[in-house]
Motif scaffolding. Structure first.
Motif, PDB file in Angstrom:
ATOM      1  N   GLN A   9       0.827  -1.209   0.000  1.00 26.33           N
ATOM      2  CA  GLN A   9       0.000   0.000   0.000  1.00 26.33           C
ATOM      3  C   GLN A   9       0.865   1.263   0.000  1.00 26.33           C
ATOM      4  O   GLN A   9       0.550   2.247  -0.685  1.00 26.33           O
ATOM      5  N   THR A  10       1.958   1.224   0.747  1.00 26.03           N
ATOM      6  CA  THR A  10       2.873   2.360   0.776  1.00 26.03           C
ATOM      7  C   THR A  10       3.533   2.562  -0.584  1.00 26.03           C
ATOM      8  O   THR A  10       3.699   3.704  -1.050  1.00 26.03           O
ATOM      9  N   ILE A  11       3.900   1.481  -1.251  1.00 27.03           N
ATOM     10  CA  ILE A  11       4.495   1.581  -2.588  1.00 27.03           C
ATOM     11  C   ILE A  11       3.517   2.243  -3.551  1.00 27.03           C
ATOM     12  O   ILE A  11       3.905   3.101  -4.361  1.00 27.03           O
ATOM     13  N   ILE A  12       2.248   1.873  -3.477  1.00 25.16           N
ATOM     14  CA  ILE A  12       1.233   2.516  -4.325  1.00 25.16           C
ATOM     15  C   ILE A  12       1.178   4.014  -4.058  1.00 25.16           C
ATOM     16  O   ILE A  12       1.155   4.836  -4.991  1.00 25.16           O
ATOM     17  N   GLU A  13       1.184   4.384  -2.795  1.00 26.50           N
ATOM     18  CA  GLU A  13       1.110   5.804  -2.418  1.00 26.50           C
ATOM     19  C   GLU A  13       2.298   6.594  -2.933  1.00 26.50           C
ATOM     20  O   GLU A  13       2.170   7.776  -3.295  1.00 26.50           O
ATOM     21  N   GLN A  14       3.474   5.975  -2.985  1.00 23.13           N
ATOM     22  CA  GLN A  14       4.710   6.681  -3.314  1.00 23.13           C
ATOM     23  C   GLN A  14       5.112   6.542  -4.791  1.00 23.13           C
ATOM     24  O   GLN A  14       6.232   6.902  -5.143  1.00 23.13           O
ATOM     25  N   SER A  15       4.211   6.067  -5.636  1.00 25.34           N
ATOM     26  CA  SER A  15       4.523   5.850  -7.046  1.00 25.34           C
ATOM     27  C   SER A  15       3.641   6.729  -7.927  1.00 25.34           C
ATOM     28  O   SER A  15       2.428   6.806  -7.714  1.00 25.34           O
TER      29      SER A  15
END
Length: 256
Positions: free
Chosen positions: A193-199
């Motif tokens: 979920q964090t990767i989605i937010e930061q991409s």
């Protein structure tokens, strides 16, 4: 495991009915019980189905398939998916790459790309891409999950929040017909979920066995993805959702 059309229909039928007898499956698909048992045995070995007294049902939604077994499942499909991803990654891109055997194949396909900047929570991905002398590899901190060398936990998510990348490349264990994305480990899910937010863009890599598979923890929804790379056409219900959400489907041919 690469499912043939009858096996895929059989698996879909079991998903709809939860538990089914061998005799009912034989009648439904107009084959012998012996043929059904062979199909069930192959799918049980792939941990897609489980045999019960008098019938068959879905495999556990709580525990994922063993990592070494996942490495060999659908390997040609994963390599084809990885090749399509690699075609679209430009030199100099910044990437976040997460856990999974498909993302590891993506790393192998990117090993000759120039000037990549890669942040990952996957020790295997880091090891593969370290062979590229022109690329920078940044490894997230956190708890190492020994069975697959994944790095997970709150510290991992906190580390990833320092970055904003061009493309996040993520794997998943389950894509439901309504577009829900699921996985097995809540700690792994929070990192994804964090990767989605930061991409700036999110690319999901998933072979066809992930469509309709059962998994415990909700990670997100297909509408949060920009591109889905897979090896078969997604179910029509999912295709409609993707079209409405502007998600591009990239269908890859298997590679040896």
């Amino acid at each position: 495991m690469a499912l043939n059309p009858r096996q895929r229909q059989l698996l879909d039928f079991v998903r709809q009915h939860e538990t089914v007898s061998v005799e009912e499956l034989a009648r439904k698909f107009d084959v012998t019980p012996q043929t059904v048992r062979r199909d069930i045995k192959a799918m049980e070995e792939a941990k897609l189905l489980s045999r019960y007294h008098g019938g068959v049902g879905l495999a556990s939604s709580v525990e994922n398939i063993d990592y070494l077994q996942r490495q060999s499942l659908q390997l040609g499909a994963k390599r084809g998916i990885a090749a399509e991803v690699a075609k679209r990654v430009k030199p100099g891109c910044s990437l976040l790459i997460n856990i999974g055997t498909t993302t590891e194949e993506v790393a192998r396909a990117l090993v000759n790309h120039q000037d990549l900047h890669v942040i990952t929570n996957n020790l295997n991905v880091a090891s593969i891409l370290c062979d590229n002398p022109t690329s920078e590899v940044i490894l997230a901190g956190g708890v190492v999950r020994k069975r697959d060398r994944a790095i997970i936990g709150e510290a991992t998510s906190d580390f990833i929040r320092q970055f904003k990348v061009d493309i996040g490349i993520i794997g998943i264990s389950s894509i439901e017909p309504d577009g829900t994305l699921r996985d097995f480990d809540p700690r792994e899910v929070r990192v994804a979920q964090t990767i989605i937010e930061q991409s700036r863009e999110v690319w999901l890599v998933a072979d066809g066995n992930k469509f309709g598979r059962e998994a415990l923890v909700r990670m997100g929804h297909i509408s949060q993805v920009d591109k889905l790379f897979t090896n078969i056409r997604p179910p029509e219900s999912l295709m409609k959702i993707m079209k409405t959400s502007g998600v591009e489907a990239v269908i890859a041919a298997a590679k040896g």
